[in-house]
Design a protein around this motif. Structure first.
Motif, mmCIF file in Angstrom:
data_model
loop_
_atom_site.group_PDB
_atom_site.id
_atom_site.type_symbol
_atom_site.label_atom_id
_atom_site.label_comp_id
_atom_site.label_asym_id
_atom_site.label_seq_id
_atom_site.Cartn_x
_atom_site.Cartn_y
_atom_site.Cartn_z
ATOM 1 N N LYS A 168 0.578 -1.461 -0.159
ATOM 2 C CA LYS A 168 -0.404 -0.025 -0.438
ATOM 3 C C LYS A 168 0.641 1.454 0.037
ATOM 4 C CE LYS A 168 -3.738 -2.189 2.367
ATOM 5 N NZ LYS A 168 -4.692 -2.359 3.455
ATOM 6 N N LEU A 169 0.552 2.071 -1.040
ATOM 7 C CA LEU A 169 1.656 3.434 -0.842
ATOM 8 C C LEU A 169 0.193 4.375 -0.504
ATOM 9 C CD1 LEU A 169 2.865 2.997 -4.413
ATOM 10 C CD2 LEU A 169 3.927 2.620 -2.311
ATOM 11 N N LYS A 170 0.825 4.648 0.452
ATOM 12 C CA LYS A 170 -0.478 5.825 0.810
ATOM 13 C C LYS A 170 -0.220 7.284 0.682
ATOM 14 C CE LYS A 170 -0.939 2.759 4.616
ATOM 15 N NZ LYS A 170 -0.299 2.413 6.947
ATOM 16 N N TYR A 171 0.978 7.718 0.737
ATOM 17 C CA TYR A 171 1.386 9.503 0.717
ATOM 18 C C TYR A 171 2.180 9.837 -0.092
ATOM 19 C CZ TYR A 171 2.023 14.280 2.962
ATOM 20 O OH TYR A 171 2.361 15.520 3.054
ATOM 21 N N MET A 172 2.243 10.979 -0.380
ATOM 22 C CA MET A 172 3.561 11.108 -1.826
ATOM 23 C C MET A 172 3.411 13.067 -1.305
ATOM 24 S SD MET A 172 4.029 10.382 -5.316
ATOM 25 C CE MET A 172 5.362 11.201 -6.030
ATOM 26 N N THR A 173 5.132 13.305 -1.319
ATOM 27 C CA THR A 173 5.420 15.024 -1.057
ATOM 28 C C THR A 173 6.598 15.254 -1.288
ATOM 29 O OG1 THR A 173 5.146 16.650 0.137
ATOM 30 C CG2 THR A 173 6.438 14.236 1.407
ATOM 31 N N GLN A 174 6.879 15.785 -2.280
ATOM 32 C CA GLN A 174 8.042 16.203 -2.749
ATOM 33 C C GLN A 174 8.899 17.232 -1.650
ATOM 34 O OE1 GLN A 174 8.301 19.116 -6.498
ATOM 35 N NE2 GLN A 174 10.318 19.454 -6.484
ATOM 36 N N VAL A 175 10.405 16.277 -1.453
ATOM 37 C CA VAL A 175 11.386 16.787 -0.631
ATOM 38 C C VAL A 175 12.200 17.821 -0.526
ATOM 39 C CG1 VAL A 175 10.813 14.409 0.588
ATOM 40 C CG2 VAL A 175 12.188 14.729 -0.864
ATOM 41 N N LYS A 176 12.183 17.601 -2.313
ATOM 42 C CA LYS A 176 13.718 18.982 -2.796
ATOM 43 C C LYS A 176 13.323 18.586 -4.596
ATOM 44 C CE LYS A 176 17.423 17.130 -3.165
ATOM 45 N NZ LYS A 176 18.051 17.412 -4.934
ATOM 46 N N ALA A 177 13.888 20.084 -4.710
ATOM 47 C CA ALA A 177 13.678 19.899 -6.174
ATOM 48 C C ALA A 177 15.005 20.402 -6.563
ATOM 49 C CB ALA A 177 13.735 21.808 -6.778
ATOM 50 N N ARG A 178 16.006 20.448 -7.657
ATOM 51 C CA ARG A 178 17.115 20.800 -8.339
ATOM 52 C C ARG A 178 18.273 19.040 -7.408
ATOM 53 N NH1 ARG A 178 18.903 26.223 -7.836
ATOM 54 N NH2 ARG A 178 21.072 25.840 -7.132
ATOM 55 N N PRO A 179 18.140 18.029 -8.305
ATOM 56 C CA PRO A 179 16.882 17.617 -9.146
ATOM 57 C C PRO A 179 15.702 17.304 -8.329
ATOM 58 C CG PRO A 179 18.009 15.758 -8.409
ATOM 59 C CD PRO A 179 19.114 16.757 -8.307
ATOM 60 N N PRO A 180 14.423 16.908 -8.807
ATOM 61 C CA PRO A 180 13.276 16.788 -8.025
ATOM 62 C C PRO A 180 13.121 15.215 -7.353
ATOM 63 C CG PRO A 180 12.744 17.632 -10.466
ATOM 64 C CD PRO A 180 14.460 16.970 -10.507
ATOM 65 N N GLY A 181 13.531 15.326 -6.482
ATOM 66 C CA GLY A 181 13.130 14.107 -5.218
ATOM 67 C C GLY A 181 11.958 14.652 -4.592
ATOM 68 N N PHE A 182 11.110 12.967 -4.446
ATOM 69 C CA PHE A 182 9.898 12.797 -3.409
ATOM 70 C C PHE A 182 10.453 11.592 -3.155
ATOM 71 C CE2 PHE A 182 9.412 13.575 -7.742
ATOM 72 C CZ PHE A 182 8.527 15.256 -8.253
ATOM 73 N N MET A 183 9.162 11.668 -1.959
ATOM 74 C CA MET A 183 9.261 10.673 -0.401
ATOM 75 C C MET A 183 7.736 10.207 -0.585
ATOM 76 S SD MET A 183 7.975 9.994 2.495
ATOM 77 C CE MET A 183 7.146 11.340 3.188
ATOM 78 N N ILE A 184 7.483 7.831 -0.964
ATOM 79 C CA ILE A 184 6.372 7.822 -0.217
ATOM 80 C C ILE A 184 6.543 7.164 1.039
ATOM 81 C CG2 ILE A 184 4.368 6.203 -1.169
ATOM 82 C CD1 ILE A 184 6.235 7.241 -4.388
ATOM 83 N N SER A 185 5.430 7.534 1.507
ATOM 84 C CA SER A 185 4.981 6.193 2.470
ATOM 85 C C SER A 185 4.680 5.040 2.694
ATOM 86 C CB SER A 185 3.845 7.919 3.878
ATOM 87 O OG SER A 185 4.052 6.862 4.912
ATOM 88 N N CYS A 186 4.819 3.728 2.699
ATOM 89 C CA CYS A 186 3.962 2.871 2.209
ATOM 90 C C CYS A 186 4.464 1.649 2.547
ATOM 91 C CB CYS A 186 4.542 2.679 0.447
ATOM 92 S SG CYS A 186 6.143 2.401 1.244
ATOM 93 N N THR A 187 3.355 1.184 3.299
ATOM 94 C CA THR A 187 3.577 -0.546 4.153
ATOM 95 C C THR A 187 4.351 -1.150 2.883
ATOM 96 O OG1 THR A 187 2.245 -1.608 2.619
ATOM 97 C CG2 THR A 187 1.650 -0.864 4.517
ATOM 98 N N ARG A 188 6.113 -1.836 4.419
ATOM 99 C CA ARG A 188 7.168 -2.957 3.443
ATOM 100 C C ARG A 188 7.740 -1.825 2.351
ATOM 101 N NH1 ARG A 188 4.504 -8.345 2.122
ATOM 102 N NH2 ARG A 188 2.716 -6.973 1.723
ATOM 103 N N PRO A 189 8.561 -1.188 2.758
ATOM 104 C CA PRO A 189 9.375 -0.385 1.425
ATOM 105 C C PRO A 189 10.158 -0.505 0.711
ATOM 106 C CG PRO A 189 9.615 0.504 3.897
ATOM 107 C CD PRO A 189 8.526 -0.287 3.861
ATOM 108 N N GLU A 190 10.743 -2.652 2.136
ATOM 109 C CA GLU A 190 11.971 -2.944 0.979
ATOM 110 C C GLU A 190 11.575 -3.877 0.174
ATOM 111 O OE1 GLU A 190 10.247 -5.344 4.555
ATOM 112 O OE2 GLU A 190 10.803 -2.688 4.162
ATOM 113 N N SER A 191 9.776 -3.990 -0.053
ATOM 114 C CA SER A 191 9.569 -5.557 -0.699
ATOM 115 C C SER A 191 9.337 -4.530 -1.962
ATOM 116 C CB SER A 191 7.877 -5.189 -0.376
ATOM 117 O OG SER A 191 8.867 -6.316 1.264
ATOM 118 N N VAL A 192 8.726 -3.303 -2.277
ATOM 119 C CA VAL A 192 8.675 -2.791 -3.354
ATOM 120 C C VAL A 192 9.631 -2.536 -4.535
ATOM 121 C CG1 VAL A 192 7.996 -0.297 -4.187
ATOM 122 C CG2 VAL A 192 7.340 -1.060 -2.193
ATOM 123 N N PRO A 193 9.361 -3.250 -5.786
ATOM 124 C CA PRO A 193 9.997 -4.199 -6.670
ATOM 125 C C PRO A 193 10.380 -2.756 -7.711
ATOM 126 C CG PRO A 193 7.714 -4.817 -7.472
ATOM 127 C CD PRO A 193 8.266 -3.831 -5.882
#
Length: 473
Positions: free
Chosen positions: A408-433
């Motif tokens: 489950k991917l629950k939440y997303m936000t941009q944490v930086k620019a230059r270059p664009p970087g995003f953070m996704i809050s999810c269950t078991r991140p180590e298992s996302v292929p």
């Protein structure tokens, strides 16, 4: 306004060592090999209470104007003409040579202020070379050691005496209070605020590529003058040289770099120094133009350079140079587009422009592509838009199930620019292929118009509100 000083002399007398001493950084390459410096390199110098612009130059070698050494000397003459004062460096340890005498005569004829500098005066037996320098007819030499920093106060006094107090200490001009650097404010922005692109801020652009791809010729065409040394020989540029100019009212600071060959072929110490200097320019720049030779494009080294720029997180643009040598331009253009998409998937949608540094073809389009790519590189997207987009992406292509449990991917936000970087809050991140992360990355590129720039997606485990509660008995 500060004054300008050129450092001149024959090869291997210590000009670049003195340049590095005065700017307080190891900007110029220094090696025991004579003739390391080829282009003229400017820098901001500080000597006790003096502030001025210093220009490092190539050493004088007697050669015809059509040779590499002759063209190097033309660059040195341009620096002397531009400067208010010349530091004429001789080697007190080695003594005078006919080249020193030739250069001394030339400087006397020009009639500009000259300070004679006897370098390496700390060496044993240097007294003879110091006293020989009087015969050049340029006054009393200043004995220094550029490597050890000896004699710098005497050098300061000689510069003031040659220029005069008024010229050496110009009145200070107060800078307007609004002239401030706003870089770094992206960390302070509100999540739902999308700042407008600042098209007045100076832009740093590095030009890289294989040897003899036409990098220096391209910059000379932008400037409208032979500012950088060029020629048919491969590997002319050694130092990374920066030049400034205006494009449609915006200050552009361009860095010319040494051509980079395959790592296995780089054996000599001097070439290793040049490549390291080029890598520093890439990290310092915001946008990087990778120059391809259109007659032999997509060599393995070309692809590695694009990958290097992407890994460094810089905004990359491809320039297919020497377009004036191409016969069937339409066929080649179609072939280049196909290969760009196929061979460079990590920078999908990268802007590629056919140009000719020799004729000036395509240069305006290249500059516009640099600006457009920089806008994308600085792009910030509001959290509300990102979460709405993330929901739609999961509906179209749900995350896979791992060990019988759907991610489950629950939440997303941009944490930086230059270059664009995003953070996704999810269950078991180590298992996302990785394949699903690539799917999201490509979706961001397409839906938010971010072609060609590196995109970083970081996964973080969502907090479990029941994790720290004690079990009830």
């Amino acid at each position: 306004m500060n004054f300008t000083v050129a450092i001149v002399g024959r090869p291997n007398v210590g000009k670049s060592t003195l340049f590095n001493r005065l700017v307080g950084k190891k900007l110029a390459l220094v090696d025991d090999t004579p003739g390391v410096t080829r282009d003229r390199r400017p820098g901001d110098a500080k000597l006790v209470d003096l502030r001025f612009t210093i220009i490092d130059t190539a050493g004088l070698e007697q050669s015809g104007p059509e040779t590499l050494q002759g063209r190097m000397w033309l660059q040195t003459e341009a620096a002397i003409e531009e400067a208010d004062l010349t530091l004429f460096v001789v080697d007190a340890k080695y003594g005078l040579t006919p080249a020193d005498e030739t250069l001394g005569k030339m400087l006397r004829r020009r009639g500009k202020p000259v300070v004679l500098v006897a370098n390496k005066s700390e060496a044993k037996g240097s007294d003879g070379g110091y006293y020989d320098a009087f015969t050049l007819g340029l006054g009393e030499p200043v004995a220094i050691s550029a490597e050890h920093g000896q004699g710098m106060i005497d050098l300061r006094d000689a510069i003031v005496a040659a220029l005069g107090e008024d010229r050496a200490f110009p009145p200070e001009i107060d800078e307007p209070a609004t002239n401030v650097d706003l870089r770094g404010e992206e960390e302070l922005e509100d999540d739902d605020y999308e700042p407008e692109y600042d098209d007045t801020k100076p832009l740093r652009v590095a030009i890289i590529g294989r040897p003899n791809a036409g990098k220096s010729t391209l910059i000379n065409r932008f400037l409208g003058e032979d500012r950088l040394l060029t020629g048919p020989e491969a590997g002319i540029t050694r130092d990374s040289i920066s030049v400034e100019w205006d494009w449609r009212g915006r200050t552009i600071k361009m860095f010319d770099t040494a051509g980079m060959r395959k790592k296995a072929r780089v054996q000599e110490k001097l070439e290793k120094l040049s490549v390291a200097d080029s890598l520093r320019s890439i990290r310092f720049a915001e946008s990087v133009v990778i120059v391809f030779d259109a007659t032999i494009p997509f060599e393995k080294q070309d692809l590695q350079l694009v990958d290097l720029v992407a890994r460094e997180g810089r905004a990359a643009i491809l320039a297919f140079n020497k377009w004036d040598l191409v016969e069937d331009t339409q066929a080649l253009l179609a072939d280049l587009r196909e290969k760009t998409e196929r061979l460079l998937p990590q920078v999908r949608g990268i802007r590629a422009v056919p140009i000719s540094g020799q004729t000036g073809y395509g240069l305006d389009k290249l500059m516009q592509s640099i600006i457009d790519t920089d806008k994308t590189w600085n792009r910030r997207i509001s959290t509300a838009k990102l979460n709405k987009w993330l929901e739609s992406q999961q509906i179209q292509h749900p995350p896979p199930a791992v060990s019988g449990r759907r991610l489950k991917l629950k939440y997303m936000t941009q944490v930086k620019a230059r270059p664009p970087g995003f953070m996704i809050s999810c269950t078991r991140p180590e298992s996302v292929p990785e394949s699903y992360i690539r799917y999201l990355t490509n979706g961001l590129r397409a839906d938010f118009e971010m072609p060609g720039v590196p995109i970083r997606i970081h996964l973080r485990a969502s907090e479990n509100p029941f994790e720290n509660r004690k079990k009830k008995r």
